[in-house]
Each structure stands twice: as structure tokens, then as C-alpha cells.
Design a protein around this motif. Sequence first.
Motif, short mmCIF file in Angstrom:
data_model
loop_
_atom_site.label_atom_id
_atom_site.label_comp_id
_atom_site.label_asym_id
_atom_site.label_seq_id
_atom_site.Cartn_x
_atom_site.Cartn_y
_atom_site.Cartn_z
N GLN A 108 0.83 -1.21 0.00
CA GLN A 108 0.00 0.00 0.00
C GLN A 108 0.86 1.26 0.00
OE1 GLN A 108 -2.58 -0.42 3.43
NE2 GLN A 108 -3.28 -2.44 2.75
N ARG B 95 3.71 1.61 -1.27
CA ARG B 95 4.34 1.75 -2.59
C ARG B 95 3.32 2.09 -3.67
NH1 ARG B 95 9.29 -1.31 -2.53
NH2 ARG B 95 9.42 -1.10 -4.80
N GLY B 96 2.04 2.16 -3.30
CA GLY B 96 1.01 2.53 -4.27
C GLY B 96 0.73 1.47 -5.32
N MET B 97 0.83 0.20 -4.94
CA MET B 97 0.59 -0.91 -5.87
C MET B 97 -0.75 -1.55 -5.59
SD MET B 97 4.31 -2.78 -5.51
CE MET B 97 5.84 -1.96 -5.93
N VAL B 98 -1.34 -2.16 -6.62
CA VAL B 98 -2.56 -2.92 -6.43
C VAL B 98 -2.25 -4.27 -5.79
CG1 VAL B 98 -2.50 -3.95 -8.74
CG2 VAL B 98 -4.67 -3.79 -7.52
N TRP C 130 -6.71 -7.00 -11.08
CA TRP C 130 -5.44 -6.27 -11.06
C TRP C 130 -5.14 -5.59 -12.39
CZ3 TRP C 130 -0.97 -8.98 -7.95
CH2 TRP C 130 -1.43 -9.33 -6.68
N LYS D 278 -3.79 1.29 -10.11
CA LYS D 278 -2.46 1.27 -9.51
C LYS D 278 -1.64 0.16 -10.16
CE LYS D 278 -4.21 2.85 -5.02
NZ LYS D 278 -4.36 2.53 -3.57
N ASN E 173 -2.64 -2.61 -17.53
CA ASN E 173 -1.92 -2.12 -16.36
C ASN E 173 -0.42 -2.20 -16.62
OD1 ASN E 173 -1.29 -1.20 -13.79
ND2 ASN E 173 -2.70 -2.59 -12.75
#
Length: 379
Positions: free
Chosen positions: A20, A22-25, A105, A110, A136
Motif C-alpha cells: 500500500q 508503494r502505491g501498488m494494487v 489487477w 495502480k 496495467n
Amino acid sequence: MAFSPQEYRERLEKVQTAIQQRGMVGLVVNSPHNICYLTGYHTSGYFAYQVFLVPAEGEPLLLVRELERPNADEYSWLDRDQQAVYLDNEDPPVVTGRWLAKLGWTEAGKPIGIEKTCFTLAVADFEKLCGTASPNTVVDGSGIVDRVRLIKSPQEIAYVRRAAAITDIGMRTGLAALAIGKKELEIAAAIQQAQTLAGSEYPSLPNYLSSGYRMTLGHATATEKVIEAGDVLKFEITSSIRRYTAAMMRTAVMGKPTGKVAEVADLLIRSQDRAFSMMKPGAVAGEIDAAIRQPVLKAGLRKTYYSRVGYSLGIGFPPFSGEWETCDFMEGDTWLLQPGMIFHMIVNANGISFSETILVTETGSERLTSLPRELFVAG
């Protein structure tokens, strides 16, 4: 299972918090070390593709080869609905892509993280994963799980402690078996038998043993070379309990050592003793490094000394047992030691080597490998 479901959950939550931040899904975990750490699942068949999909929030999914699925049932805490398989006639990255889409995803706002530094992730598989993640994007998520692994739990420490006791047994057996006229392989066989009978699983590294002119070789395994009078021998032994490893290096000499060999061994041991006395919570890694490295250089025992003098130790699968990519001792390092860290601390010069497995405690440090650290004289 090696640990309680609660402990696995706690590890997962720490990794999800990092994802979270790192701003990732989510994170695609490829490393067999990290998959084992988060799930308990392991197999020697990690030469085949396997991934653990960790979302920023919610339940994870383990994807393995169909042949390996029983190992997930045997070792992991995951329910069956958190497991998936691919068949040998399927392309694993393509199957992964279908799951990325099913989990939402691929359409997320993200990016998807992936462990780019993982040694088991083939370039071709990485490129396919990038394609199947479309529209993505894929970003580097290396090190997220590894950093969580650095601080060991009481149960992890207990496993390393057991592995260290077996490493002691193996080393004692090898030193006791030394005799002029024996082959290196005979000594190696005695060591391995003792480790196995004491309870060690297959280790993350082979046991290293070299003698005479071979003792300056790095990572040299035993051969048919015959041990001769005056030979200096180098040992490095690794044992494993529940995939947690402990390592030790020792040097032996066949007969009375020359003054130079004894002098070098004494200096190496003294420099390491000083470093161990400095190892405690809050200590600066670079200062501990200097306590080992600088006396060796100052005495002229090595012209250069660029290799690490210690690294984090934990879960091990061939070809490595350490967490050195995440945490090691190098000149000028500024990171600080914390309670629960475990290290393989090494010193070597002129082929003469000593090492220990060291735990950082709340008040100082503890040597988990207990065999006396001295030049062993055989015969």
C-alpha cells in the motif's frame, strides 16, 4: 506447518502495508524464499514456475504446478480456494495473466509489483507477465518481502538455533574424521551423515571442503584429493531446519601449523571477537564491518578486501541461504542492527577462514554456533 496461521497472517499484513505504501494494487511474489515465508509452502521443484499473488488488501492466491499442489496442502496455511494450479501443457505466465484479470489487477488504477531481482524468474516469463498485465503496468517490487523477513520471530530463532546445533555436530564430526591419507570426499561423507542423522533437511548450500593447494578456492566442494601432512583445510558447513539455516566456517591444519598460519588465524579471530562484542541493537553496521576488515588490511594479509564480512541469514533454498541482497556488512554501511536479526559473520585471509551464526538480542548478541573458534590442529 512450520508456524501458526496467526504468524503467517501477521507477515502477510506487514507485506500488504508495504504494498500500500508503494502505491501498488498487489505484488507478484516469485522467490521460493519469500513464498515459503508468507505461505509455508515449499518444494525442491521450484525450478518450475510458481507465484504468490499478494493484493494490497484482501486474500492472496498461490499458483503452482499441478504436480506440486499436494505440497501446498501439506505445508501451507492457505485454504483450497486460495490455491490454483496450471497444467504442464499450459503456459504459466498466461495462466497468471488470467488470474490477474480475474482478481481485477489488470484494470486497477495502480501498478502491479513484481520481484525483478528474483533468480527463478526467467526473462521470457517476465516479458509475458508484462504483456498479460496489460493495460496495467508492471513496476519493480523487489525487496518488499525481504525487508519484512529481516527481524525473526521467536519460532524462527528456535529453528535457526536447532540448525546451528546440527552445524556444530557436522563440523565436530568432520574435524574428528581428519587423517592423512583420507580423501576429502570421505570427510564430507562423515559430515553429511552426521547432519542428516541429527535432523538436518537438505541444506541451501553444499558443504564446502578444500585442502592443500585447493584451500584458497572459493566455494570449493570436496573432491578425491588425498589429505597430506601439512595441509591446511577450509570447511564451511550449513544445516537446515524447516528451511531455516545456520552456517559455520573453520580452518584446520594437518600437523603443527607454521608460524605464519597460526599468526593469521589469531589475528582473524581477534578481529572477529571485537566485532562480536560490538554487535547490539543500535550498533552501526559500518563500524562492525571496520572492526573485522581494517585489521586484516592493516596487517597486509590481503591487498584488497571487497567481499562482505557478514549477511542476514534465514530461509534457505539452493543456491543461497542468506538475505545478503537486502542486508549485509560492507564498508561504510550506515544501517543499524535490531533485535531479532540473525547474521552469518565471516572473516578470511590467505584462505584461512572463520565464521559464526550470530543473533542480535535485546541487550547484545548471541553466538548460535558454539564450537570453539580456533585453528584446529589434526594429527
